[in-house]
Design a protein around this motif. Structure first.
Motif, PDB file in Angstrom:
ATOM      1  N   PRO A  58       5.921  -8.404  15.590  1.00  0.00           N
ATOM      2  CA  PRO A  58       4.882  -7.647  14.897  1.00  0.00           C
ATOM      3  C   PRO A  58       3.507  -8.024  15.445  1.00  0.00           C
ATOM      4  O   PRO A  58       3.276  -9.186  15.780  1.00  0.00           O
ATOM      5  CB  PRO A  58       5.014  -8.074  13.433  1.00  0.00           C
ATOM      6  N   GLY A  59       2.625  -7.033  15.551  1.00  0.00           N
ATOM      7  CA  GLY A  59       1.288  -7.340  16.041  1.00  0.00           C
ATOM      8  C   GLY A  59       0.460  -6.110  16.319  1.00  0.00           C
ATOM      9  O   GLY A  59       0.879  -4.976  16.093  1.00  0.00           O
ATOM     10  N   ILE A  60      -0.733  -6.372  16.839  1.00  0.00           N
ATOM     11  CA  ILE A  60      -1.645  -5.326  17.289  1.00  0.00           C
ATOM     12  C   ILE A  60      -1.433  -5.177  18.794  1.00  0.00           C
ATOM     13  O   ILE A  60      -1.538  -6.150  19.540  1.00  0.00           O
ATOM     14  CB  ILE A  60      -3.121  -5.688  17.007  1.00  0.00           C
ATOM     15  N   TYR A  61      -1.116  -3.973  19.227  1.00  0.00           N
ATOM     16  CA  TYR A  61      -0.849  -3.676  20.630  1.00  0.00           C
ATOM     17  C   TYR A  61      -1.862  -2.656  21.130  1.00  0.00           C
ATOM     18  O   TYR A  61      -2.331  -1.813  20.363  1.00  0.00           O
ATOM     19  CB  TYR A  61       0.551  -3.087  20.807  1.00  0.00           C
ATOM     20  N   TYR A  62      -2.159  -2.724  22.412  1.00  0.00           N
ATOM     21  CA  TYR A  62      -3.034  -1.747  23.057  1.00  0.00           C
ATOM     22  C   TYR A  62      -2.187  -0.976  24.057  1.00  0.00           C
ATOM     23  O   TYR A  62      -1.494  -1.567  24.884  1.00  0.00           O
ATOM     24  CB  TYR A  62      -4.177  -2.459  23.778  1.00  0.00           C
TER      25      TYR A  62
END
Length: 143
Positions: A58-62
């Motif tokens: 899980p996380g913030i992805y670009y």
């Protein structure tokens, strides 16, 4: 820092995968091409074979994508997350235009297993040779 780690791991696993000869019987393969990043290498093999990114954590992805296409045909590209449109780019066909370029980018919060991929609109096109149409991304921060 995360980008450098991901880029280094991608390069390392690419070298490992490039050494993997599928024509050599399993019993003749050596362990020289094994790595301590076997999970990442398995992840990359899956992505290369399907074109679908599945978030490992899980996380913030670009994510970003760019295309090159002939101007005489329409373009419609959509970045999808779990079968939902997220961002897109498009161009109309023209008779006076040899080529078109475009792209888009987005930050997404993903849960483990969320899928991100590109969809090409019906009756549209992009050029896919010479690495001129790309889709890439990286983990910015785990949550």
């Amino acid at each position: 820092m995360n980008f450098t780690i991901v880029l280094s791991m991608l390069l390392f696993c690419s070298l490992i995968l490039a050494q993997y000869d599928v024509n050599v019987p399993e019993k003749e393969r050596t362990s020289e091409t094994q790595s301590c990043f076997s999970d990442l290498c398995d992840f990359l093999k899956e992505f290369v074979s399907t074109g679908i990114f599945a978030a490992p954590v899980p996380g913030i992805y670009y994510f970003t994508f760019f295309y090159n296409a002939g101007g005489s045909q329409e373009v419609f590209l959509i970045l999808m997350k779990n079968n939902q449109d997220v961002v897109s780019t498009a161009d109309r066909k023209t008779s006076h235009d040899d080529a078109d370029n475009g792209g888009n980018a987005v930050f997404l919060q993903l849960q483990q297993g969320d899928q991100v991929y590109m969809r090409l609109g019906a009756n549209t096109h992009v050029w896919g040779d010479n690495f001129i149409t790309t889709f890439s991304g990286f983990l910015v921060s785990q949550v």
